[in-house]
Design a protein around this motif. Sequence first.
Motif, short mmCIF file in Angstrom:
data_model
loop_
_atom_site.label_atom_id
_atom_site.label_comp_id
_atom_site.label_asym_id
_atom_site.label_seq_id
_atom_site.Cartn_x
_atom_site.Cartn_y
_atom_site.Cartn_z
N ARG A 1 -38.89 4.05 -1.43
CA ARG A 1 -37.55 4.44 -1.03
C ARG A 1 -36.53 3.36 -1.37
NH1 ARG A 1 -38.13 7.01 5.10
NH2 ARG A 1 -39.46 8.80 4.54
N VAL A 2 -35.42 3.78 -1.95
CA VAL A 2 -34.27 2.90 -2.06
C VAL A 2 -33.29 3.40 -1.01
CG1 VAL A 2 -33.30 4.30 -3.96
CG2 VAL A 2 -32.41 2.01 -3.52
N VAL A 3 -32.96 2.52 -0.07
CA VAL A 3 -32.11 2.90 1.06
C VAL A 3 -30.72 2.33 0.87
CG1 VAL A 3 -31.79 2.75 3.56
CG2 VAL A 3 -34.09 3.01 2.62
N ILE A 4 -29.71 3.15 1.20
CA ILE A 4 -28.32 2.71 1.18
C ILE A 4 -27.78 2.75 2.61
CG2 ILE A 4 -25.99 3.16 0.34
CD1 ILE A 4 -27.89 2.21 -1.86
N TYR A 5 -27.39 1.59 3.10
CA TYR A 5 -26.72 1.49 4.41
C TYR A 5 -25.24 1.21 4.18
CZ TYR A 5 -31.37 0.74 6.55
OH TYR A 5 -32.67 0.85 6.97
N ALA A 6 -24.37 2.02 4.78
CA ALA A 6 -22.93 1.75 4.78
C ALA A 6 -22.60 1.19 6.15
CB ALA A 6 -22.14 3.01 4.49
N THR A 7 -22.59 -0.13 6.26
CA THR A 7 -22.42 -0.77 7.57
C THR A 7 -21.07 -0.46 8.20
OG1 THR A 7 -21.68 -2.82 6.50
CG2 THR A 7 -24.02 -2.63 6.99
N LYS A 8 -20.05 -0.23 7.36
CA LYS A 8 -18.71 0.08 7.88
C LYS A 8 -18.71 1.38 8.67
CE LYS A 8 -16.35 -2.03 3.89
NZ LYS A 8 -15.50 -1.73 2.71
N PHE A 9 -19.55 2.33 8.24
CA PHE A 9 -19.54 3.67 8.84
C PHE A 9 -20.81 3.96 9.64
CE2 PHE A 9 -17.26 3.77 4.73
CZ PHE A 9 -15.98 3.98 5.21
N ASP A 10 -21.68 2.94 9.74
CA ASP A 10 -22.92 3.08 10.50
C ASP A 10 -23.73 4.29 10.01
OD1 ASP A 10 -24.66 2.06 12.39
OD2 ASP A 10 -23.93 3.41 13.97
N SER A 11 -23.80 4.44 8.69
CA SER A 11 -24.54 5.57 8.11
C SER A 11 -25.58 5.06 7.12
CB SER A 11 -23.58 6.53 7.41
OG SER A 11 -22.97 5.90 6.29
N ALA A 12 -26.56 5.91 6.82
CA ALA A 12 -27.63 5.51 5.90
C ALA A 12 -28.29 6.75 5.30
CB ALA A 12 -28.67 4.66 6.61
N TYR A 13 -28.85 6.57 4.10
CA TYR A 13 -29.66 7.61 3.47
C TYR A 13 -30.62 6.92 2.50
CZ TYR A 13 -26.75 7.18 -0.76
OH TYR A 13 -26.11 6.70 -1.87
N TYR A 14 -31.59 7.67 2.01
CA TYR A 14 -32.50 7.09 1.03
C TYR A 14 -32.77 8.06 -0.11
CZ TYR A 14 -36.24 9.76 3.40
OH TYR A 14 -37.02 10.76 3.93
N LYS A 15 -33.12 7.49 -1.25
CA LYS A 15 -33.61 8.23 -2.40
C LYS A 15 -35.06 7.84 -2.60
CE LYS A 15 -29.51 8.92 -5.32
NZ LYS A 15 -29.86 10.22 -5.93
N GLU A 16 -35.88 8.78 -3.03
CA GLU A 16 -37.29 8.51 -3.26
C GLU A 16 -37.61 8.41 -4.74
OE1 GLU A 16 -40.13 10.01 0.11
OE2 GLU A 16 -38.91 11.71 -0.59
N ALA A 17 -38.55 7.54 -5.05
CA ALA A 17 -39.03 7.38 -6.43
C ALA A 17 -40.50 7.76 -6.48
CB ALA A 17 -38.82 5.94 -6.89
N ASN A 18 -41.04 7.81 -7.69
CA ASN A 18 -42.45 8.15 -7.87
C ASN A 18 -43.34 6.91 -7.96
OD1 ASN A 18 -41.97 10.97 -7.97
ND2 ASN A 18 -41.31 10.78 -10.11
N PHE A 19 -42.73 5.75 -7.75
CA PHE A 19 -43.46 4.50 -7.89
C PHE A 19 -42.87 3.49 -6.91
CE2 PHE A 19 -44.92 0.69 -10.34
CZ PHE A 19 -46.26 1.04 -10.44
N LEU A 20 -43.61 2.41 -6.66
CA LEU A 20 -43.11 1.35 -5.79
C LEU A 20 -41.79 0.81 -6.34
CD1 LEU A 20 -46.37 -0.74 -5.19
CD2 LEU A 20 -45.49 1.16 -3.85
N ILE A 21 -40.82 0.61 -5.48
CA ILE A 21 -39.52 0.11 -5.90
C ILE A 21 -39.48 -1.40 -5.64
CG2 ILE A 21 -37.02 0.28 -5.61
CD1 ILE A 21 -37.47 3.16 -4.62
#
Length: 315
Positions: free
Chosen positions: A226-246
Amino acid sequence: MRKVILFFLILSSVYSAQIKPSAKFVSSGGVVDLITNKDKIYSATSAGIVDIFDINTQKKVKSITLPKIKDFMGDMVDAKIYSVDKIDDKLLILSQGSGGYSRAFIYENEKLTSIIDESSYMAIIKAKFINKNTIVFGLLSNEIISFDIKTKKRNWTNQASGAKFSNLVINEDKSEIVIADESGILKIMSAKDGKILKKLKGQNLDNVFQVDYKNGIIATAGQDRRVVIYATKFDSAYYKEANFLIYSVGLSPSGKLAGYSSDENNNISVFNTITKRKIGTYTDNKMTLTNIVFIDENRMLGASDDKTINLYKIK
């Protein structure tokens, strides 16, 4: 006929998204750490050498070689460089030392000065400047230490967690440190006193190999693919998945673009962190990616265990 045209348009767009390097830089060894400062690239290598390249001329302008160390057999070997950082005219170089411990040097005015050696008995994995007289470093044990270069004394020490340390990054104004470890939970720490300000969790479920922090956006590279994106300003987060270790991740200065190692072929996928739209796939990395560094919003560097550093044009 329309279906045929549409097919070739789609096929063309897919292949056009496979982007090769516009230039290459060749380091003295496998690239362990990579930073840019103004118009220079600083490449820390497994060969015990920091190579400095001029981005504009695309030529190597200097190499800094560290003293060799004794291995467990008593032989003299190259000291792998773990990390490099720069502030003003000072270059901070963290390297492997004898006996499994670490060494740190300041390179300034063509002179290499030791500030931490093996007698400190510390296994330091990453070190960064807080200011010209203060550095912060993370030990394998996940102990985080602020260190005064002049007095060679600790300003503060904090045990981030019981999990093994992976990586740390500092924000632009050097007020916050983000710690990544094998727990998958990020700790945002005050650079002033080492207090933990916030914990970010629930997105990465395993070891976070690498982390970046730009303009209030945090990106992670996870063992859980998973590559995770945290937007600390807005207290939000999501992730994208890959087929291999990131293994590696990097953010553009604005935080609007993220690049991550996305497959077993060592390609880099770049996407818009706001829209989540993929920009392209960047190819020709020969070995496992170790660093993804954006020079600006239009140019990106990809480095691996290979000697070659690839320069890509994003737009």
